[in-house]
Design an enzyme around this catalytic site. Structure first.
Site, PDB file in Angstrom:
ATOM      1  N   LEU A  58       0.858  -1.174   0.000  1.00 39.18           N
ATOM      2  CA  LEU A  58       0.000   0.000   0.000  1.00 39.18           C
ATOM      3  C   LEU A  58       0.901   1.233   0.000  1.00 39.18           C
ATOM      4  O   LEU A  58       1.179   1.832   1.045  1.00 39.18           O
ATOM      5  CB  LEU A  58      -0.912  -0.018   1.228  1.00 39.18           C
ATOM      6  CG  LEU A  58      -2.167   0.859   1.218  1.00 39.18           C
ATOM      7  CD1 LEU A  58      -3.147   0.379   2.282  1.00 39.18           C
ATOM      8  CD2 LEU A  58      -1.825   2.322   1.443  1.00 39.18           C
ATOM      9  N   GLU A  60       1.489   4.126  -3.010  1.00 37.91           N
ATOM     10  CA  GLU A  60       1.266   4.572  -4.387  1.00 37.91           C
ATOM     11  C   GLU A  60       2.508   5.186  -5.025  1.00 37.91           C
ATOM     12  O   GLU A  60       2.776   4.996  -6.218  1.00 37.91           O
ATOM     13  CB  GLU A  60       0.099   5.550  -4.440  1.00 37.91           C
ATOM     14  CG  GLU A  60      -1.264   4.921  -4.212  1.00 37.91           C
ATOM     15  CD  GLU A  60      -1.580   4.656  -2.751  1.00 37.91           C
ATOM     16  OE1 GLU A  60      -2.593   3.981  -2.467  1.00 37.91           O
ATOM     17  OE2 GLU A  60      -0.798   5.136  -1.893  1.00 37.91           O
ATOM     18  N   GLN A  82      -6.178   2.121  -6.508  1.00 35.31           N
ATOM     19  CA  GLN A  82      -7.467   1.551  -6.087  1.00 35.31           C
ATOM     20  C   GLN A  82      -8.629   2.529  -6.207  1.00 35.31           C
ATOM     21  O   GLN A  82      -9.704   2.173  -6.680  1.00 35.31           O
ATOM     22  CB  GLN A  82      -7.369   1.066  -4.640  1.00 35.31           C
ATOM     23  CG  GLN A  82      -6.925  -0.362  -4.518  1.00 35.31           C
ATOM     24  CD  GLN A  82      -7.192  -0.916  -3.128  1.00 35.31           C
ATOM     25  OE1 GLN A  82      -7.418  -0.180  -2.172  1.00 35.31           O
ATOM     26  NE2 GLN A  82      -7.158  -2.222  -3.017  1.00 35.31           N
ATOM     27  N   GLY A  85      -8.949   9.094  -5.075  1.00 32.31           N
ATOM     28  CA  GLY A  85      -8.373   9.897  -4.003  1.00 32.31           C
ATOM     29  C   GLY A  85      -7.104   9.326  -3.416  1.00 32.31           C
ATOM     30  O   GLY A  85      -6.468   9.976  -2.576  1.00 32.31           O
ATOM     31  N   PRO A  89      -0.450  10.455  -3.048  1.00 33.13           N
ATOM     32  CA  PRO A  89       0.924  10.132  -2.633  1.00 33.13           C
ATOM     33  C   PRO A  89       1.873   9.891  -3.814  1.00 33.13           C
ATOM     34  O   PRO A  89       3.091  10.036  -3.667  1.00 33.13           O
ATOM     35  CB  PRO A  89       0.745   8.846  -1.801  1.00 33.13           C
ATOM     36  CG  PRO A  89      -0.638   8.944  -1.267  1.00 33.13           C
ATOM     37  CD  PRO A  89      -1.428   9.576  -2.390  1.00 33.13           C
ATOM     38  N   HIS A 129     -12.751   8.471  -1.788  1.00 34.21           N
ATOM     39  CA  HIS A 129     -13.104   7.411  -2.720  1.00 34.21           C
ATOM     40  C   HIS A 129     -13.962   7.907  -3.883  1.00 34.21           C
ATOM     41  O   HIS A 129     -14.463   7.094  -4.660  1.00 34.21           O
ATOM     42  CB  HIS A 129     -13.868   6.298  -1.992  1.00 34.21           C
ATOM     43  CG  HIS A 129     -13.033   5.499  -1.043  1.00 34.21           C
ATOM     44  ND1 HIS A 129     -12.507   6.033   0.108  1.00 34.21           N
ATOM     45  CD2 HIS A 129     -12.642   4.192  -1.068  1.00 34.21           C
ATOM     46  CE1 HIS A 129     -11.828   5.092   0.763  1.00 34.21           C
ATOM     47  NE2 HIS A 129     -11.895   3.967   0.060  1.00 34.21           N
TER      48      HIS A 129
END
Length: 327
Positions: A58, A60, A82, A85, A89, A129
């Site tokens: 996890l 980015e 995923q 939002g 990163p 999201h």
């Protein structure tokens, strides 16, 4: 022709890419064993192995940074972020490295990375999201930014994006993942357009309605409703957000004399502002009214129970159409 849901059309596109090019790699959080949070990559790791479909940490920034390194070594990585939002990163890697490397080397080094991003609201998700952040990347020179709206484009635009030597931000409207449509089986089918070309999805003569992604179906519904008032709206799916297909846009507006741009993102400094300026410059003597914009409000995306008030709907699009005809 095969009828597929948009999510399944992406899956079949990825499968064909992996079969055709041994240098292609799918990578991202949970893309392997889980098959992606929306199950878009379901079954790919089982069939192509953990070296081709890679579950990443996890992180980015690391996903995109690793993809850049792989591309420099001759691979064609396809990254999945995923949710829209979650891309922030990785923002520095995308805008400071990925977008710049080809220009920085005078065109000698290509960085063919595709970053898939589920985009927009309408699914009742929690914070971070449901972002519509396409303006950030469309503003960044060196990136191609595209957005599919149906299964046909989801499948073929993705395959074209992976074949491109330019880095591509590939947006997928998550609220349309389960909408089905016919998908051409042959790349030479006339319905398979180049991925930098806009598409007239409904011809009309009274007003040009420009949109993309999840808003395409909303605008088609608005055009059908407007027909009851004797207004014949032309609906154009932009498909490519950077570069814009200005030839298709301006040809339509010169014909209709009116233009409304609709997107989920806030209207302030959104893509509609750029399009409105370009249309005003190119079609000034054809316009019967100012170019109008419909979009989200200039606020952070609200809690899911309020998103129906935030997202542009059929009524807000029709209100803009009515205002255009008042001039």
């Amino acid at each position: 022709m095969t009828t597929l849901a948009l999510s399944k059309a992406i899956n079949t596109g990825l499968r064909q890419i992996l079969e055709d090019d041994p240098k292609s790699i799918v990578m991202g959080q949970d893309v392997g064993g889980l098959g992606g949070v929306f199950r878009v990559t379901d079954g790919l790791q089982k069939d192509f192995g953990t070296d081709r479909v890679i579950d990443t940490p996890l992180a980015e920034a690391s996903i995109v940074g690793t993809a850049i390194g792989l591309a420099l070594r001759g691979y064609r990585p396809i990254c999945e972020i995923q949710f829209d939002g979650f891309v922030y990163p990785a923002f520095s890697q995308i805008v400071a490295q990925l977008a710049k490397l080809r220009a920085r080397t005078g065109g000698k080094v290509a960085v063919p990375v595709v970053i898939r991003i589920p985009v927009g609201g309408g699914i009742g998700a929690v914070e971070h999201h449901s972002e519509s952040n396409e303006a950030y990347f469309a503003h960044t020179a060196g990136l191609r930014v595209v957005c599919c709206s149906d299964a046909q484009d989801a499948h073929w635009m993705l395959r074209q994006a992976v074949e491109s030597d330019d880095p591509v931000i590939f947006y997928e409207p998550k609220r349309r993942y389960w909408t089905k449509a016919e998908v051409a089986d042959d790349p030479d089918d006339a319905r398979v357009l180049p991925f930098d070309r806009a598409r007239v999805v409904r011809a009309g003569t009274s007003l040009t309605l420009l949109t993309y992604g999840g808003m395409v179906q909303t605008c088609l519904d608005a055009a059908e409703a407007a027909r009851e008032d004797g207004r014949d709206l032309e609906v154009i799916d932009l498909r490519s957000l950077s570069p814009l297909d200005l030839a298709t846009i301006t040809t339509s507006v010169a014909k209709t004399g009116r233009c409304v741009v609709a997107h989920e993102a806030p209207t302030f400094a959104g893509l509609g502002a750029e399009i409105g300026s370009a249309v005003s410059e190119s079609c000034f003597y054809h316009l019967e009214a100012p170019v109008l914009r419909v979009g989200g409000f200039n606020t952070p995306y609200p809690p899911s129970k309020f998103e129906d008030q935030y997202l542009p709907d059929l009524d807000r699009v029709l209100d803009a159409v009515d205002r255009s005809f008042r001039f």
